[in-house]
Scaffold this motif. Structure first.
Motif, PDB file in Angstrom:
ATOM      1  N   SER A 175       0.743  -1.124  -0.046  1.00 23.44           N
ATOM      2  CA  SER A 175       0.087  -0.020  -0.196  1.00 23.44           C
ATOM      3  C   SER A 175       0.789   1.184   0.022  1.00 23.44           C
ATOM      4  O   SER A 175       0.445   2.284  -0.419  1.00 23.44           O
ATOM      5  CB  SER A 175      -1.030   0.057   1.263  1.00 23.44           C
ATOM      6  OG  SER A 175      -0.274  -0.127   2.348  1.00 23.44           O
ATOM      7  N   GLN A 176       2.146   1.333   0.502  1.00 25.08           N
ATOM      8  CA  GLN A 176       2.893   2.301   0.483  1.00 25.08           C
ATOM      9  C   GLN A 176       3.481   2.801  -0.720  1.00 25.08           C
ATOM     10  O   GLN A 176       3.571   3.760  -1.234  1.00 25.08           O
ATOM     11  CB  GLN A 176       4.242   2.205   1.706  1.00 25.08           C
ATOM     12  CG  GLN A 176       3.803   2.032   2.975  1.00 25.08           C
ATOM     13  CD  GLN A 176       4.877   1.964   3.796  1.00 25.08           C
ATOM     14  OE1 GLN A 176       4.868   1.279   4.953  1.00 25.08           O
ATOM     15  NE2 GLN A 176       6.109   2.797   3.669  1.00 25.08           N
ATOM     16  N   VAL A 219       1.788   1.874  -3.657  1.00 25.82           N
ATOM     17  CA  VAL A 219       0.830   2.188  -4.295  1.00 25.82           C
ATOM     18  C   VAL A 219       0.570   3.753  -4.169  1.00 25.82           C
ATOM     19  O   VAL A 219       0.236   4.771  -5.012  1.00 25.82           O
ATOM     20  CB  VAL A 219      -0.567   1.564  -4.075  1.00 25.82           C
ATOM     21  CG1 VAL A 219      -1.546   2.149  -4.617  1.00 25.82           C
ATOM     22  CG2 VAL A 219      -0.179   0.306  -4.564  1.00 25.82           C
ATOM     23  N   ALA A 220       0.623   4.176  -2.860  1.00 29.05           N
ATOM     24  CA  ALA A 220       0.518   5.671  -2.112  1.00 29.05           C
ATOM     25  C   ALA A 220       1.536   6.391  -3.088  1.00 29.05           C
ATOM     26  O   ALA A 220       1.243   7.562  -3.528  1.00 29.05           O
ATOM     27  CB  ALA A 220       0.633   5.615  -0.688  1.00 29.05           C
TER      28      ALA A 220
END
Lengths: 243, 101
Positions: free
Chosen positions: A71-72, A74-75
């Motif tokens: 998720s990091q 993707v962020a």
């Protein structure tokens, strides 16, 4: 019937569970090889965080407070969009990390008799790797819940320290795309997907996810293709499974 | 350029929703049992989301990315090592971009 069996096992296993320092140390020791890999990927995160114009403090806070690799990354890929897509980043983070719900649910039979603060501290450090190692230790007879904490904590140290180093060293990497580093995200996710491949049953949902994502990336602004492709693919997969 | 406050709020929001996913499964299982259909759906999410993330780059950017992704898959199958696969993928895209330019 099924339910009765589960609750019997629940009582049986949770009565015997302990939470000790030696359990945590064993978990940490078993996780050292994965922590080395995690460290290297964390360096890449730090370098790409700099490319995405995250400040040093933001990169440190993201790795230290979110602590969820996929998720990091993707962020970061959403970070430079204008206007800044705060809602999309938070929503996508939630969607990408929803798999933790299942992992946490699976801890219930083992952790239900432990004090809440031990459980809810341990799960802060829970990642795919530490959860998988812990479940495998429990399956082999391990009964120390400290294992999950120790395994997650050593990965946490590796992840946060490598992000700091990568973000600092990134100062000397002027244009990551020139070295193919922009492809690191795609390569990591591709390799993770290979590990998730369970057989032909994945073919249809993954094809749907890919087609919807490519179409959405073409027709819609921003990065909403991740949510749309992910939701479409997972629903098709669930329906496919039910048949 | 986004403001420091906005990025800080975003990171805190990411941290909060991520912690909710980590604590929520354990917490919910103490209250209810999820239906088999919900469970089946949750299991499908990680793969589908990862496919959606990479699909536009792998399938709809250029031949270099498509071939490099293929190399990454082959190395990942052979070595089962994400790190080695990543290094090969990055090296492949760098080389292919030089050749196919």
């Amino acid at each position: 019937m099924q339910k009765a069996n589960v609750s019997e096992r629940d009582n049986f296993t949770s009565e015997k569970m302990t939470f000790t320092l030696s359990g945590a140390l064993l978990g940490a020791k078993r996780t050292i090889p994965l922590a080395i890999s995690g460290f290297a990927i964390g360096i890449v995160f730090g370098v790409l965080a700099r490319q995405a114009k995250l400040s040093f403090i933001d990169a440190l806070l993201m790795s230290g407070l979110v602590y969820a690799g996929a998720s990091q990354f993707v962020a970061l890929s959403l970070w430079t969009a204008i206007p800044f897509p705060m809602t999309a980043i938070i929503l996508t983070t939630f969607i990408v990390n929803m798999r933790h719900l299942l992992m946490g649910a699976s801890l219930r039979p083992w952790f239900s008799k432990l004090s809440p603060w031990k459980v809810y501290t341990s799960v802060f450090f829970m990642v795919d790797e530490s959860w998988a190692l812990t479940m495998s230790d429990f399956a082999k007879g391990g009964r120390d819940a400290g294992f999950l904490f120790g395994s997650g904590f050593i990965l946490y140290i590796a992840w946060v320290s490598s992000a700091v180093i990568g973000r600092t060293v990134g100062a000397w990497i002027q244009n990551p795309a020139q070295w193919g580093l922009d492809f690191a995200f795609t390569a990591v996710f591709t390799a993770l997907l290979v590990g998730m491949w369970k057989g032909k049953s994945n073919l249809l949902p993954w094809a749907v996810a890919a087609i919807v994502a490519v179409a959405a990336a073409h027709w819609l602004p921003g990065k909403w293709y991740i949510l749309l492709g992910g939701i479409a693919g997972s629903i098709v997969g669930a329906i496919n499974d039910a048949k | 350029m986004q403001s420091e406050t906005l990025t800080l709020i975003t990171i805190l929001g990411m941290a909060l929703v991520t912690y909710v996913t980590r604590a929520g499964g354990f917490w919910l299982m103490g209250l209810v049992t999820p239906s088999p259909r919900t469970e089946a759906w949750l299991k499908q999410i990680p793969g589908a989301v990862l496919v959606a993330i990479i699909a536009p780059t792998v399938l709809a950017s250029s031949l270099a990315e498509t071939l490099a992704a293929l190399a990454t898959v082959l190395v990942a199958i052979r070595t089962k090592n994400v790190l080695i696969a990543m290094v090969v993928g990055v090296a492949a895209v760098w080389l292919l971009r030089l050749i196919l330019k």
